[in-house]
Design a protein around this motif. Structure first.
Motif, mmCIF file in Angstrom:
data_model
loop_
_atom_site.group_PDB
_atom_site.id
_atom_site.type_symbol
_atom_site.label_atom_id
_atom_site.label_comp_id
_atom_site.label_asym_id
_atom_site.label_seq_id
_atom_site.Cartn_x
_atom_site.Cartn_y
_atom_site.Cartn_z
ATOM 1 N N MET A 186 0.858 -1.182 0.000
ATOM 2 C CA MET A 186 0.000 0.000 0.000
ATOM 3 C C MET A 186 0.898 1.236 0.000
ATOM 4 N N PRO A 187 0.585 2.225 -0.833
ATOM 5 C CA PRO A 187 1.419 3.432 -0.866
ATOM 6 C C PRO A 187 1.325 4.217 0.444
ATOM 7 N N ARG A 188 2.351 4.996 0.683
ATOM 8 C CA ARG A 188 2.388 5.886 1.850
ATOM 9 C C ARG A 188 1.246 6.891 1.751
ATOM 10 N N LEU B 67 -9.499 6.678 11.178
ATOM 11 C CA LEU B 67 -9.531 5.595 10.192
ATOM 12 C C LEU B 67 -8.519 4.497 10.495
ATOM 13 N N ARG B 68 -7.641 4.723 11.459
ATOM 14 C CA ARG B 68 -6.678 3.722 11.937
ATOM 15 C C ARG B 68 -5.761 3.207 10.837
ATOM 16 N N ILE B 69 -5.379 4.092 9.948
ATOM 17 C CA ILE B 69 -4.380 3.750 8.949
ATOM 18 C C ILE B 69 -3.195 4.694 9.156
ATOM 19 N N LEU C 162 -6.433 2.500 -1.998
ATOM 20 C CA LEU C 162 -6.119 2.136 -0.612
ATOM 21 C C LEU C 162 -7.222 1.258 -0.031
ATOM 22 N N ARG C 163 -6.808 0.243 0.711
ATOM 23 C CA ARG C 163 -7.764 -0.611 1.436
ATOM 24 C C ARG C 163 -7.902 -0.050 2.838
ATOM 25 N N LEU C 164 -9.138 0.196 3.254
ATOM 26 C CA LEU C 164 -9.367 0.790 4.572
ATOM 27 C C LEU C 164 -9.781 -0.253 5.606
#
Length: 192
Positions: A1-3, A20-22, A189-191
């Motif tokens: 996953m990209p920054r 969102l806890r990412i 992005l996967r959330l």
């Protein structure tokens, strides 16, 4: 996953995105926020959100960058961050007993993939008919000089209001998380 980078120095946006806890980093966008002559509040918010995202993405092309901006719209007049007590007093006096649209814009840019999209999430806010003593008490307690329209709904500013109408309850605080999730998913992005 990209920054992931939040292109904002706003602590309010940082706190919202953390929900969102990412993992993400914060980079100051260093963009001139001066309105263009005759620029409508919604156009100003969208232009600045895109400018902030593109400015940070230019320095970090492999990252997915979020830019956001908010402008209080009082019947077509832009009310930005007051910066000081006198301007905050004037803003709140102008808004008392009236409905104000808070135009919150969001942009997501990922230069490496060519992705760029934006969203505008308006929030309709009806202010109470405040007297000068209430305005002064609020300003002394909150000192909201870094908030568009001088109203911090997540704090004591909620006492200034009669009603809030929006599709996204986080938009008024400065980062519409529903639209943010939608644009981040579109950027790959996967959330969850």
């Amino acid at each position: 996953m990209p920054r992931l980078i939040l292109g904002s120095t706003s602590r309010y946006r940082r706190e919202l995105l953390a929900r969102l806890r990412i993992p993400f980093d914060v980079v100051a966008p260093e963009v001139d926020e001066t309105p263009l002559p005759g620029e409508a509040p919604d156009a100003l918010a969208r232009r600045l959100a895109l400018a902030k995202a593109h400015a940070v993405a230019a320095r970090h092309p492999d990252a997915v960058v979020i830019g956001s901006d908010q402008v209080a719209d009082l019947e077509g007049q832009s009310l930005g961050k007051p910066g000081d007590h006198a301007r905050a007093t004037a803003q709140l006096r102008a808004m008392r007993g009236r409905t104000v649209m808070f135009q919150t814009a969001l942009a997501v840019v990922h230069r490496a993939s060519g992705f760029a999209d934006s969203a505008l999430v308006p929030v309709r806010v009806r202010f109470r008919a405040l007297d000068d003593a209430e305005i002064e008490a609020y300003l002394q307690a909150e000192q909201p000089y870094d908030c568009a329209g001088s109203a911090k709904s997540e704090g004591l500013g909620i006492a200034l209001l009669d009603a809030i109408t929006s599709d996204d309850p986080t938009a008024l605080v400065g980062l519409p998380l529903i639209a943010t999730c939608r644009l981040l998913r579109a950027a790959g992005l996967r959330l969850l």
